[in-house]
Design a protein around this motif. Structure first.
Motif, mmCIF file in Angstrom:
data_model
loop_
_atom_site.group_PDB
_atom_site.id
_atom_site.type_symbol
_atom_site.label_atom_id
_atom_site.label_comp_id
_atom_site.label_asym_id
_atom_site.label_seq_id
_atom_site.Cartn_x
_atom_site.Cartn_y
_atom_site.Cartn_z
ATOM 1 N N ILE A 174 16.043 44.192 39.374
ATOM 2 C CA ILE A 174 17.375 43.610 39.585
ATOM 3 C C ILE A 174 17.520 43.031 40.990
ATOM 4 C CG2 ILE A 174 18.516 45.019 37.825
ATOM 5 C CD1 ILE A 174 19.568 46.814 40.049
ATOM 6 N N LEU A 175 16.613 43.413 41.903
ATOM 7 C CA LEU A 175 16.633 42.828 43.251
ATOM 8 C C LEU A 175 15.637 41.682 43.372
ATOM 9 C CD1 LEU A 175 17.035 46.111 45.283
ATOM 10 C CD2 LEU A 175 18.704 44.258 45.060
ATOM 11 N N ASP A 176 15.068 41.305 42.248
ATOM 12 C CA ASP A 176 14.177 40.147 42.207
ATOM 13 C C ASP A 176 12.890 40.376 43.010
ATOM 14 O OD1 ASP A 176 13.621 37.718 41.143
ATOM 15 O OD2 ASP A 176 14.581 36.544 42.722
ATOM 16 N N MET A 177 12.497 41.645 43.114
ATOM 17 C CA MET A 177 11.244 41.953 43.804
ATOM 18 C C MET A 177 10.109 42.119 42.793
ATOM 19 S SD MET A 177 13.204 44.581 46.332
ATOM 20 C CE MET A 177 11.901 45.779 46.407
ATOM 21 N N ILE A 178 10.473 42.435 41.567
ATOM 22 C CA ILE A 178 9.498 42.600 40.481
ATOM 23 C C ILE A 178 9.956 41.707 39.335
ATOM 24 C CG2 ILE A 178 8.557 44.241 38.781
ATOM 25 C CD1 ILE A 178 9.127 46.488 40.796
ATOM 26 N N ARG A 179 9.005 40.999 38.755
ATOM 27 C CA ARG A 179 9.373 40.123 37.646
ATOM 28 C C ARG A 179 9.312 40.899 36.321
ATOM 29 N NH1 ARG A 179 9.764 34.656 37.014
ATOM 30 N NH2 ARG A 179 9.141 34.358 39.166
ATOM 31 N N ALA A 180 10.396 40.863 35.573
ATOM 32 C CA ALA A 180 10.427 41.557 34.288
ATOM 33 C C ALA A 180 9.671 40.754 33.230
ATOM 34 C CB ALA A 180 11.873 41.772 33.846
ATOM 35 N N ASP A 181 9.152 41.447 32.209
ATOM 36 C CA ASP A 181 8.491 40.754 31.097
ATOM 37 C C ASP A 181 9.519 40.205 30.115
ATOM 38 O OD1 ASP A 181 5.825 41.362 31.947
ATOM 39 O OD2 ASP A 181 6.211 43.431 31.325
ATOM 40 N N ALA A 182 10.670 40.838 30.078
ATOM 41 C CA ALA A 182 11.721 40.369 29.177
ATOM 42 C C ALA A 182 13.070 40.812 29.716
ATOM 43 C CB ALA A 182 11.502 40.947 27.775
ATOM 44 N N GLY A 183 14.099 40.167 29.247
ATOM 45 C CA GLY A 183 15.453 40.568 29.602
ATOM 46 C C GLY A 183 16.071 39.686 30.673
ATOM 47 N N ARG A 184 17.343 39.932 30.911
ATOM 48 C CA ARG A 184 18.094 39.118 31.876
ATOM 49 C C ARG A 184 19.019 40.013 32.681
ATOM 50 N NH1 ARG A 184 21.534 35.404 28.328
ATOM 51 N NH2 ARG A 184 21.534 37.273 27.036
ATOM 52 N N TYR A 185 19.411 39.521 33.833
ATOM 53 C CA TYR A 185 20.461 40.224 34.572
ATOM 54 C C TYR A 185 21.269 39.229 35.370
ATOM 55 C CZ TYR A 185 17.219 39.740 38.478
ATOM 56 O OH TYR A 185 16.372 39.232 39.428
ATOM 57 N N GLN A 186 22.495 39.600 35.630
ATOM 58 C CA GLN A 186 23.389 38.757 36.415
ATOM 59 C C GLN A 186 24.115 39.598 37.449
ATOM 60 O OE1 GLN A 186 26.043 36.565 33.796
ATOM 61 N NE2 GLN A 186 24.687 34.806 34.030
ATOM 62 N N TRP A 187 24.240 39.049 38.627
ATOM 63 C CA TRP A 187 25.017 39.674 39.683
ATOM 64 C C TRP A 187 26.321 38.915 39.837
ATOM 65 C CZ3 TRP A 187 24.196 44.149 42.029
ATOM 66 C CH2 TRP A 187 22.891 44.683 42.044
ATOM 67 N N PHE A 188 27.413 39.627 39.842
ATOM 68 C CA PHE A 188 28.730 39.006 40.025
ATOM 69 C C PHE A 188 28.909 37.841 39.036
ATOM 70 C CE2 PHE A 188 26.798 40.195 44.209
ATOM 71 C CZ PHE A 188 27.468 41.388 44.382
ATOM 72 N N GLY A 189 28.362 38.032 37.844
ATOM 73 C CA GLY A 189 28.537 37.035 36.794
ATOM 74 C C GLY A 189 27.634 35.821 36.896
ATOM 75 N N GLN A 190 26.640 35.874 37.802
ATOM 76 C CA GLN A 190 25.760 34.720 37.993
ATOM 77 C C GLN A 190 24.317 35.169 38.218
ATOM 78 O OE1 GLN A 190 27.234 32.687 41.445
ATOM 79 N NE2 GLN A 190 29.276 32.474 40.544
ATOM 80 N N PRO A 191 23.377 34.242 38.057
ATOM 81 C CA PRO A 191 22.007 34.571 38.461
ATOM 82 C C PRO A 191 21.992 34.880 39.962
ATOM 83 C CG PRO A 191 22.051 32.524 37.201
ATOM 84 C CD PRO A 191 23.476 32.886 37.485
ATOM 85 N N LEU A 192 21.027 35.671 40.394
ATOM 86 C CA LEU A 192 20.998 36.110 41.795
ATOM 87 C C LEU A 192 20.692 34.950 42.736
ATOM 88 C CD1 LEU A 192 21.223 38.522 43.711
ATOM 89 C CD2 LEU A 192 18.789 38.932 43.368
#
Ligand SMILES: Nc1ncnc2c1ncn2[C@@H]1O[C@H](COP(=O)(O)OP(=O)(O)O)[C@@H](O)[C@H]1O
Ligand SMILES: [Mg+2]
Length: 301
Positions: free
Chosen positions: A52-70
């Motif tokens: 979620i801190l964009d230090m490791i790349r996930a193989d699948a899935g999504r996340y948003q911070w404050f309603g937006q991409p980081l």
């Protein structure tokens, strides 16, 4: 999505070779609460934070911070405290913080106040290398607060600390939260999550086992011990109450499991209204630990 969404995570998965470190995990963090990410060592907590801190790349899935991409801007609103504090050993606390303020493009004016908050103001001119682990950890927290974050993420912040140091950090986290800062705390300690967090997500082998409010988890299957002058009548009267889910016998006591939110006082009043004289009434809390262990056992079957 609500306006107060801090972080939403949808189905993130991360594999390291044959190991699935994070397995289809979803999370939702809203402003103002203290979230615990609870699981034994190796359950995927740090990997989740890395993703979620964009230090490791996930193989699948999504996340948003404050309603937006980081974005870079959004990243500035996230304070991070990871296991090992990183500072210049031969600079003083205040010098280290000034450097971080420069890097973060934040005003140095708040630094004294932050040092006071973490109880290091008197030691601000001591070199970092002279600090105890607890002091180092508190300085990390001060550093994470530079730039006025909306959320603070802490990964096992009490590891290696003595009891006083542990208690200082826990109190500090709660104090920071009272300023409106949302907290995400990764910990393998049930006790810590129980003491500090409002919400909890329990992880095992990277999978979410359970999540909810810590209070609700504690309230699940709370049992009320009851005894009365007419034990023979007591059971049937209890079973007639529609708010009673279960009545169990334990030695000379009856253990009553009520519907969530049904107050003990109401049960007492109900019994009185039925002409029963209660001789014993006590709430037996089922601890999060018990609940957690039960879940783990189930998982292992
Ligand atoms: N860089 C990596 N390479 C290989 N395996 C890793 C790596 N990072 C983590 N793992 C594995 O992923 C799992 C989850 O680790 P981690 O996220 O550190 O768990 P936790 O923080 O809950 O202790 C563990 O089995 C760990 O050994
Ligand atoms: Mg970890």
């Amino acid at each position: 999505m609500s306006l107060t969404s801090i972080l939403s995570v949808e189905g993130i998965t991360k594999r390291f070779g044959k190991i699935t470190a994070v397995d289809n995990l979803s999370l939702n963090l809203e402003q103002g609460y203290i979230y615990g990410l609870l699981g034994p060592n190796g359950s995927g907590k740090t990997t989740t934070l890395g993703i979620i801190l964009d230090m490791i790349r996930a193989d699948a899935g999504r996340y948003q911070w404050f309603g937006q991409p980081l974005t870079k801007e959004a990243r500035k609103k996230i304070g991070v405290v990871f296991e090992t504090p990183q500072f210049y050993p031969y600079l003083t606390a205040i010098q280290n913080l000034r450097l971080i303020a420069t890097i973060k493009d934040a005003s140095p004016e708040t630094l004294d106040e932050l040092l006071r908050l973490v109880n290091l103001f008197d030691r601000r001119n001591s070199k970092f290398i002279t600090y105890s682990l607890g002091m180092k950890q508190r300085l990390s927290i001060a550093a994470a607060l530079i730039g006025d974050p909306q959320i603070m993420i802490l990964d096992e912040p009490t590891n290696g600390l003595d009891p006083q140091g542990i208690s200082d950090i826990r109190e500090l986290i709660k104090k920071i939260n009272t300023r409106g800062i949302t907290i995400l705390l990764a910990s393998h300690l049930l006790d810590e999550v129980q003491k500090v967090c409002t919400h909890v997500t329990v992880l095992q082998h990277g999978k979410k086992l359970f999540d909810g409010k810590v209070h609700d988890v504690l309230a699940i299957d709370d049992a009320i011990e009851v005894n009365a002058d007419r034990p023979d009548m007591l059971r049937s009267v209890l079973e007639e109450n529609e708010n009673v889910n279960k009545v169990l016998t334990e030695n000379k006591l009856l253990l009553v499991v009520t519907k969530p939110g049904y107050p003990v006082r109401s049960l007492h009043e109900y019994l009185i209204s039925k002409g029963i004289i209660v001789t014993h009434l006590a709430v037996r809390k089922r601890s999060l630990e018990k609940h957690f262990l039960d879940l783990l056992k189930k998982e292992e079957k």
